[in-house]
Every structure is written in C-alpha cells, then in structure tokens.
Design a protein around this motif. Sequence first.
Motif, PDB file in Angstrom:
ATOM      1  N   SER A  41     -14.871 -35.482   3.358  1.00 56.82           N
ATOM      2  CA  SER A  41     -15.408 -33.852   3.279  1.00 56.82           C
ATOM      3  C   SER A  41     -15.920 -33.564   1.928  1.00 56.82           C
ATOM      4  CB  SER A  41     -14.139 -33.099   3.581  1.00 56.82           C
ATOM      5  OG  SER A  41     -14.425 -31.920   3.362  1.00 56.82           O
ATOM      6  N   GLY A  42     -17.030 -32.932   1.844  1.00 58.56           N
ATOM      7  CA  GLY A  42     -17.754 -32.739   0.291  1.00 58.56           C
ATOM      8  C   GLY A  42     -18.649 -31.624   0.500  1.00 58.56           C
ATOM      9  N   PHE A 100     -22.927 -31.734   9.214  1.00 53.67           N
ATOM     10  CA  PHE A 100     -23.308 -30.897   8.167  1.00 53.67           C
ATOM     11  C   PHE A 100     -23.954 -29.657   8.081  1.00 53.67           C
ATOM     12  CE2 PHE A 100     -27.197 -32.772   9.580  1.00 53.67           C
ATOM     13  CZ  PHE A 100     -28.322 -31.711   9.487  1.00 53.67           C
ATOM     14  N   LEU A 101     -23.728 -28.772   7.159  1.00 51.27           N
ATOM     15  CA  LEU A 101     -24.322 -27.584   7.111  1.00 51.27           C
ATOM     16  C   LEU A 101     -24.786 -27.568   5.725  1.00 51.27           C
ATOM     17  CD1 LEU A 101     -24.643 -24.526   7.984  1.00 51.27           C
ATOM     18  CD2 LEU A 101     -22.267 -24.212   6.758  1.00 51.27           C
ATOM     19  N   ARG A 102     -26.160 -27.200   5.715  1.00 46.82           N
ATOM     20  CA  ARG A 102     -26.930 -27.209   4.489  1.00 46.82           C
ATOM     21  C   ARG A 102     -28.255 -26.186   4.252  1.00 46.82           C
ATOM     22  NH1 ARG A 102     -31.675 -30.827   3.765  1.00 46.82           N
ATOM     23  NH2 ARG A 102     -32.756 -30.663   5.467  1.00 46.82           N
ATOM     24  N   THR A 103     -28.628 -25.856   3.471  1.00 45.89           N
ATOM     25  CA  THR A 103     -29.992 -25.065   3.196  1.00 45.89           C
ATOM     26  C   THR A 103     -31.014 -25.929   3.631  1.00 45.89           C
ATOM     27  OG1 THR A 103     -30.299 -26.079   0.874  1.00 45.89           O
ATOM     28  CG2 THR A 103     -29.244 -23.951   1.096  1.00 45.89           C
ATOM     29  N   ALA A 106     -20.366 -30.885  -7.449  1.00 44.68           N
ATOM     30  CA  ALA A 106     -20.062 -31.187  -6.215  1.00 44.68           C
ATOM     31  C   ALA A 106     -18.499 -31.867  -6.186  1.00 44.68           C
ATOM     32  CB  ALA A 106     -20.855 -32.680  -5.956  1.00 44.68           C
ATOM     33  N   ARG A 107     -18.065 -32.129  -4.918  1.00 48.89           N
ATOM     34  CA  ARG A 107     -16.665 -32.370  -4.964  1.00 48.89           C
ATOM     35  C   ARG A 107     -16.639 -33.173  -3.316  1.00 48.89           C
ATOM     36  NH1 ARG A 107     -11.086 -31.780  -5.940  1.00 48.89           N
ATOM     37  NH2 ARG A 107      -9.930 -31.320  -4.225  1.00 48.89           N
ATOM     38  N   GLY A 126     -28.021 -26.058  -1.274  1.00 51.67           N
ATOM     39  CA  GLY A 126     -26.414 -26.907  -1.007  1.00 51.67           C
ATOM     40  C   GLY A 126     -26.279 -27.617   0.223  1.00 51.67           C
ATOM     41  N   ARG A 127     -25.120 -28.183   0.043  1.00 50.56           N
ATOM     42  CA  ARG A 127     -24.776 -28.996   1.445  1.00 50.56           C
ATOM     43  C   ARG A 127     -23.209 -29.242   1.332  1.00 50.56           C
ATOM     44  NH1 ARG A 127     -27.339 -34.046   4.577  1.00 50.56           N
ATOM     45  NH2 ARG A 127     -29.112 -33.148   3.682  1.00 50.56           N
ATOM     46  N   TRP A 128     -22.837 -29.090   2.599  1.00 46.97           N
ATOM     47  CA  TRP A 128     -21.358 -29.287   3.134  1.00 46.97           C
ATOM     48  C   TRP A 128     -21.469 -30.108   4.205  1.00 46.97           C
ATOM     49  CZ3 TRP A 128     -18.727 -28.300   7.856  1.00 46.97           C
ATOM     50  CH2 TRP A 128     -17.265 -28.416   7.589  1.00 46.97           C
ATOM     51  N   ILE A 129     -20.333 -31.280   4.160  1.00 50.99           N
ATOM     52  CA  ILE A 129     -20.347 -32.459   5.081  1.00 50.99           C
ATOM     53  C   ILE A 129     -18.752 -32.799   5.371  1.00 50.99           C
ATOM     54  CG2 ILE A 129     -22.531 -33.593   4.235  1.00 50.99           C
ATOM     55  CD1 ILE A 129     -20.796 -35.898   3.033  1.00 50.99           C
TER      56      ILE A 129
END
Length: 145
Positions: free
Chosen positions: A111-112, A70-73, A130-131, A86-89
Amino acid sequence: LPWFRAPYAIDMLLRDGTRPVRRLLPGQSRVGITAGAVEIGASTENQWWGPGTRNALLLSNAAEGVPQLFLRTARPLRTPIGEVEGRWIIGGLTRSLFFADTTRDGPRSLSGAVATLRVRGAPGLTVGAARLVMAQVTSAGAVYA
C-alpha cells in the motif's frame, strides 16, 4: 543463509532449473476510468517512486510490476504554487516461481501513496513525498480488504 530467515526472507533466484518455464503475464497493462481530473483502475505497470535518477528508493522497473488497484490524478493539477500530481495504490505481492520455500510466510500486501509538486517559476524542481508499506496478510483476499 541469513537472507532466508523469517519473517523477512528475500525472494532471490537460486537457480531456474533445466526445464523451460512458460507463463502468460499481463506485462505493462492498465485499465482505468477517468472522471475529470481523477483516474481509478487496475494495473500491473512498473512505477518509479523515489528521488533517485538511477536508483528509485521505493518502486522501480527492476522486476515485473505489482498487480494493484490505483487512484491517481489523470493530469497535473494546476495550483498557484505549481502543478500537483498524486497516486494511491494497493496491491499484492507474490513469490517468484523460484523462491526458496524455507520460511512459509503468507501473502503480502503493498500500500502506498505519493504526491509531487512541480514548483512554478523553478524549472526542473519537483518536490515530493511518498510512503510505501508492505505487510504480511492472512490470505490473498485480505490484500484488497
């Protein structure tokens, strides 16, 4: 049964048998590095993505978490219009021990991305987008490629 047909078979428990099942799982684990307002890491934590109070639409805590990067705030970012997070996984989905192996489908990737804004001056109002995409991949290593 209609829910076991390829390519979209459900991972549904049919029966767990008579023998005990012993597994060592990471549970709700996370390891990460924070640099300023950003955190990067790996996790198996459950997440709740979606607008529902009782039923999340994308991710929920109804099963064990998905192994993911993950990459997130690291904290809400303050802007003139409110606080943004925000978050990307990216992760991999596996079958349960009790999956009815009728479809022979391969590993799946997950992936989201999600972003939310808590609007300044409107307590209790959060706007988000979100996606989340699940797709079959050729090998388990391809999940993170």
